[in-house]
Design a protein around this motif. Structure first.
Motif, PDB file in Angstrom:
ATOM      1  N   PHE A   2       4.628   6.056  -3.937  1.00 27.20           N
ATOM      2  CA  PHE A   2       5.358   5.462  -2.825  1.00 27.20           C
ATOM      3  C   PHE A   2       5.790   4.068  -3.239  1.00 27.20           C
ATOM      4  CE2 PHE A   2       0.803   5.420  -2.468  1.00 27.20           C
ATOM      5  CZ  PHE A   2       0.482   4.074  -2.373  1.00 27.20           C
ATOM      6  N   ILE A   3       6.668   3.490  -2.464  1.00 31.97           N
ATOM      7  CA  ILE A   3       7.145   2.137  -2.729  1.00 31.97           C
ATOM      8  C   ILE A   3       6.397   1.168  -1.819  1.00 31.97           C
ATOM      9  CG2 ILE A   3       9.142   0.598  -2.549  1.00 31.97           C
ATOM     10  CD1 ILE A   3      10.872   3.045  -3.284  1.00 31.97           C
ATOM     11  N   VAL A   4       6.025   0.033  -2.385  1.00 29.98           N
ATOM     12  CA  VAL A   4       5.401  -1.045  -1.617  1.00 29.98           C
ATOM     13  C   VAL A   4       6.373  -2.221  -1.647  1.00 29.98           C
ATOM     14  CG1 VAL A   4       3.429  -2.607  -1.410  1.00 29.98           C
ATOM     15  CG2 VAL A   4       3.096  -0.280  -2.279  1.00 29.98           C
ATOM     16  N   ARG A   5       6.693  -2.723  -0.484  1.00 31.36           N
ATOM     17  CA  ARG A   5       7.623  -3.854  -0.395  1.00 31.36           C
ATOM     18  C   ARG A   5       7.062  -4.863   0.595  1.00 31.36           C
ATOM     19  NH1 ARG A   5      13.933  -3.768   1.508  1.00 31.36           N
ATOM     20  NH2 ARG A   5      14.240  -5.988   1.222  1.00 31.36           N
ATOM     21  N   GLY A   6       6.894  -6.086   0.126  1.00 35.15           N
ATOM     22  CA  GLY A   6       6.350  -7.126   1.002  1.00 35.15           C
ATOM     23  C   GLY A   6       4.963  -6.808   1.515  1.00 35.15           C
ATOM     24  N   VAL A  35       7.719  -9.282  -3.094  1.00 38.88           N
ATOM     25  CA  VAL A  35       7.598  -8.459  -4.286  1.00 38.88           C
ATOM     26  C   VAL A  35       7.633  -6.981  -3.873  1.00 38.88           C
ATOM     27  CG1 VAL A  35       5.059  -8.482  -4.298  1.00 38.88           C
ATOM     28  CG2 VAL A  35       6.295  -8.121  -6.432  1.00 38.88           C
ATOM     29  N   SER A  36       8.263  -6.148  -4.721  1.00 40.24           N
ATOM     30  CA  SER A  36       8.327  -4.701  -4.493  1.00 40.24           C
ATOM     31  C   SER A  36       7.909  -3.994  -5.767  1.00 40.24           C
ATOM     32  CB  SER A  36       9.754  -4.275  -4.138  1.00 40.24           C
ATOM     33  OG  SER A  36      10.191  -4.915  -2.973  1.00 40.24           O
ATOM     34  N   TYR A  37       7.332  -2.778  -5.606  1.00 40.72           N
ATOM     35  CA  TYR A  37       6.907  -2.012  -6.776  1.00 40.72           C
ATOM     36  C   TYR A  37       6.561  -0.585  -6.359  1.00 40.72           C
ATOM     37  CZ  TYR A  37       2.481  -3.549  -4.740  1.00 40.72           C
ATOM     38  OH  TYR A  37       1.459  -3.826  -3.869  1.00 40.72           O
ATOM     39  N   ARG A  82       6.804 -11.680 -14.066  1.00 47.33           N
ATOM     40  CA  ARG A  82       8.144 -11.924 -13.529  1.00 47.33           C
ATOM     41  C   ARG A  82       8.144 -13.269 -12.807  1.00 47.33           C
ATOM     42  NH1 ARG A  82       8.605  -7.646 -16.121  1.00 47.33           N
ATOM     43  NH2 ARG A  82       9.353  -5.688 -15.291  1.00 47.33           N
ATOM     44  N   PHE A  83       9.039 -14.152 -13.224  1.00 50.36           N
ATOM     45  CA  PHE A  83       9.218 -15.427 -12.532  1.00 50.36           C
ATOM     46  C   PHE A  83      10.433 -15.328 -11.619  1.00 50.36           C
ATOM     47  CE2 PHE A  83       6.625 -16.849 -16.049  1.00 50.36           C
ATOM     48  CZ  PHE A  83       5.805 -17.782 -15.460  1.00 50.36           C
ATOM     49  N   SER A  84      10.375 -16.008 -10.479  1.00 49.59           N
ATOM     50  CA  SER A  84      11.535 -16.064  -9.588  1.00 49.59           C
ATOM     51  C   SER A  84      12.634 -16.870 -10.266  1.00 49.59           C
ATOM     52  CB  SER A  84      11.145 -16.689  -8.250  1.00 49.59           C
ATOM     53  OG  SER A  84      10.703 -18.019  -8.430  1.00 49.59           O
ATOM     54  N   GLY A  85      13.844 -16.753  -9.745  1.00 48.53           N
ATOM     55  CA  GLY A  85      14.984 -17.453 -10.328  1.00 48.53           C
ATOM     56  C   GLY A  85      14.791 -18.958 -10.426  1.00 48.53           C
ATOM     57  N   PRO A 121       6.402  -5.117 -11.154  1.00 47.01           N
ATOM     58  CA  PRO A 121       6.912  -5.710  -9.905  1.00 47.01           C
ATOM     59  C   PRO A 121       8.352  -6.187 -10.044  1.00 47.01           C
ATOM     60  CG  PRO A 121       5.476  -7.256 -11.031  1.00 47.01           C
ATOM     61  CD  PRO A 121       5.423  -5.974 -11.811  1.00 47.01           C
ATOM     62  N   ALA A 122       9.048  -6.195  -8.923  1.00 50.62           N
ATOM     63  CA  ALA A 122      10.397  -6.764  -8.828  1.00 50.62           C
ATOM     64  C   ALA A 122      10.338  -7.844  -7.753  1.00 50.62           C
ATOM     65  CB  ALA A 122      11.404  -5.686  -8.443  1.00 50.62           C
TER      66      ALA A 122
END
Length: 134
Positions: free
Chosen positions: A115-119, A82-84, A32-35, A73-74
């Protein structure tokens, strides 16, 4: 660019990015590349034992976490976070490589929890069932 590593007997993959060739892994996907194209996130994994895998999410060349399963990842639009989905204690089907329960149902009969991982921070909520999408 993903490159198969023919020098190894097992099918392994390496990522070529920013002029560097990364370590070999059994799995590398969900790039995934950033915008703005300045940040890259992806997941990679290795088979440890028949039903055990070790998965990591990588953001800009730095490992964000290491678990027995991670979802794609998002990236935040600016690429700064990144979150996933992640899993601990997850067993994998030796033939498909999928977490047990994913291919058949979302019952999560694999002994793991999700679970969710964010940052880089794990959410305190734990879910016993396998996410329906991975």
């Amino acid at each position: 660019m993903l490159i198969p590593d023919a020098s190894l007997q097992d099918r392994m993959w390496r990522l070529w990015h920013d002029g560097e060739l990364g370590e070999p892994y059994d799995f590398i996907d969900s790039l995934r590349f950033s915008g703005d194209g300045k940040h890259l996130a992806y997941r990679r994994g290795k088979v440890i034992e028949t039903e055990t895998q070790r998965w990591e999410v990588v953001l800009d060349g730095r490992q964000d976490g290491s678990y027995t399963w991670v979802g794609p990842p998002a990236l935040r639009p600016d690429g700064g976070e990144v979150s996933y989905w992640a899993g601990a204690g997850v067993l994998h089907d030796p033939k498909s490589g999928l977490p047990n329960g994913v291919a058949r149902s979302s019952t999560g009969r694999n002994g793991g929890h999700y679970f969710i991982v964010r940052g880089g921070k794990e959410d305190k909520n734990r879910f016993p069932s396998t996410p329906e999408r991975y």
